[in-house]
Design a protein around this motif. Structure first.
Motif, PDB file in Angstrom:
ATOM      1  N   ASP A   7       0.814  -1.106   0.006  1.00  0.00           N
ATOM      2  CA  ASP A   7      -0.195  -0.018  -0.016  1.00  0.00           C
ATOM      3  C   ASP A   7       0.800   0.941   0.060  1.00  0.00           C
ATOM      4  O   ASP A   7       1.479   1.461   0.960  1.00  0.00           O
ATOM      5  CB  ASP A   7      -0.828  -0.095   1.212  1.00  0.00           C
ATOM      6  CG  ASP A   7      -1.707   1.165   1.230  1.00  0.00           C
ATOM      7  OD1 ASP A   7      -1.788   2.005   0.428  1.00  0.00           O
ATOM      8  OD2 ASP A   7      -2.821   0.969   1.858  1.00  0.00           O
ATOM      9  N   VAL A  48      -2.854  -6.706   3.059  1.00  0.00           N
ATOM     10  CA  VAL A  48      -1.481  -5.487   2.809  1.00  0.00           C
ATOM     11  C   VAL A  48      -0.561  -5.964   3.534  1.00  0.00           C
ATOM     12  O   VAL A  48      -0.543  -6.278   4.883  1.00  0.00           O
ATOM     13  CB  VAL A  48      -2.022  -4.205   3.049  1.00  0.00           C
ATOM     14  CG1 VAL A  48      -0.838  -3.252   3.274  1.00  0.00           C
ATOM     15  CG2 VAL A  48      -3.029  -3.691   1.919  1.00  0.00           C
ATOM     16  N   SER A 200      -5.259   5.029  -6.876  1.00  0.00           N
ATOM     17  CA  SER A 200      -5.599   5.204  -5.454  1.00  0.00           C
ATOM     18  C   SER A 200      -6.509   6.603  -5.394  1.00  0.00           C
ATOM     19  O   SER A 200      -6.665   7.148  -6.413  1.00  0.00           O
ATOM     20  CB  SER A 200      -4.291   5.637  -4.582  1.00  0.00           C
ATOM     21  OG  SER A 200      -3.694   6.683  -5.211  1.00  0.00           O
ATOM     22  N   TRP A 252      -9.869  -2.099  -1.451  1.00  0.00           N
ATOM     23  CA  TRP A 252      -8.725  -2.940  -2.246  1.00  0.00           C
ATOM     24  C   TRP A 252      -9.166  -3.990  -2.629  1.00  0.00           C
ATOM     25  O   TRP A 252      -8.923  -4.727  -3.830  1.00  0.00           O
ATOM     26  CB  TRP A 252      -7.929  -3.426  -0.517  1.00  0.00           C
ATOM     27  CG  TRP A 252      -6.853  -2.510  -0.607  1.00  0.00           C
ATOM     28  CD1 TRP A 252      -6.567  -1.701   0.592  1.00  0.00           C
ATOM     29  CD2 TRP A 252      -5.605  -2.454  -1.093  1.00  0.00           C
ATOM     30  NE1 TRP A 252      -5.276  -1.208   0.600  1.00  0.00           N
ATOM     31  CE2 TRP A 252      -4.890  -1.603  -0.560  1.00  0.00           C
ATOM     32  CE3 TRP A 252      -5.086  -2.870  -2.363  1.00  0.00           C
ATOM     33  CZ2 TRP A 252      -3.625  -1.035  -1.429  1.00  0.00           C
ATOM     34  CZ3 TRP A 252      -3.887  -2.466  -3.149  1.00  0.00           C
ATOM     35  CH2 TRP A 252      -3.300  -1.498  -2.378  1.00  0.00           C
TER      36      TRP A 252
END
Length: 284
Positions: A7, A48, A200, A252
């Protein structure tokens, strides 16, 4: 099964440690301290494994707080911090004496979208500081929201072609509507090998609150993959800002579902960890 997921866009802020001018008077859920421990349950569910903290204020206190936070979390491998770019001597001194020895500064950012002039980066002193970053192989995060910010980035690339830059949040793409200026400028940027894009912040960019769908975001991700290719894209969760439009885990899940439609396992590995590791010079 994805073994590694980086991330590249996580925020922490602490009102006791730094000032965040953009949050003054804010009435949303963002107007409070956010500690990384709060993210932990969702991080584990999202899969993550590695994180990068990104600056949230144009002051050294915010960067210092990120550094202190990173030192306490093994999964945080670096920060994108702030430097006094308008003062090249101070920039060089801060890098050499404070941030470079610590080994955690992996990139630099300034909240250019909060500056009145979208050409803020083109000031002579700022350009000189960006030249220092290029010489030290430190990449720069572009947090633009206007076509003029992309135009400015293109000018910076002309001055410093070796400086690697990434468009945070795809420079706020026009989700749900055709914007030829954004498309044309991003296609122009994609022709420069040192421009990257960060997938993002797209849920908030949709401006639908929690009511956006994967279908809203798909054209932007398809665009990024088509023009920048699987070697110059990587991902970020944008916590806690993304919470304005849904949970960290759901963000995600959507990104991974859409990316999986276009890339095989090798390509997905590039977006999930290889590209970010290379761009930010992360430890392997």
């Amino acid at each position: 099964m994805i073994e590694r997921l980086v991330d590249t866009h996580i925020h922490v802020w602490n009102f006791d440690q730094a000032e965040y001018p953009w949050l003054k008077g804010d009435t949303s859920i963002l107007n409070r301290t956010y500690d990384l421990a709060e993210l932990e349950p969702q991080r584990i569910k999202a899969g993550v494994t590695t994180g990068i903290l990104v600056q949230a204020a144009n002051n050294p206190e915010d960067t210092n707080w990120m550094l202190e936070t990173a030192k306490t979390q093994d999964w945080i491998k670096g920060i994108v911090g702030w430097l006094p770019l308008k003062d090249p001597q101070a920039t060089a001194r801060t890098l050499e004496q404070q941030y470079r020895p610590a080994g955690l500064l992996k990139g630099v950012r300034h909240l250019i979208h909060d500056e009145r002039d979208p050409r803020w980066l083109l000031q002579d002193t700022v350009l000189e500081s960006l030249g220092l970053l290029a010489a030290m192989d430190i990449p720069y995060d572009l947090v633009g929201i206007l076509p003029a910010h992309i135009e400015t980035a293109l000018r910076v690339a002309e001055k410093w072609p070796a400086l690697r830059m990434v468009f945070d949040h795809l420079n706020q793409p026009p989700i749900g509507r055709l914007d030829k200026d954004w498309q044309h400028l991003m296609i122009t940027a994609a022709a420069h090998p040192n421009f990257y894009v960060k997938i993002s912040g797209l849920g908030t960019a949709a401006r639908k609150g929690h009511d956006w769908t994967a279908g809203d975001l798909e054209p932007c991700i398809e665009f990024a993959l088509h023009y920048f290719g699987e070697d110059r894209c990587f991902c970020g969760g944008d916590w806690p800002v993304a919470d304005l439009a849904g949970s960290y885990e759901s963000t995600w899940t959507t990104y991974r579902t859409l990316i999986g439609k276009y890339l095989d396992q090798n390509g997905q590995a590039k977006l999930y960890h290889t590209n970010a590791t290379r761009f930010y010079n992360l430890p392997i």
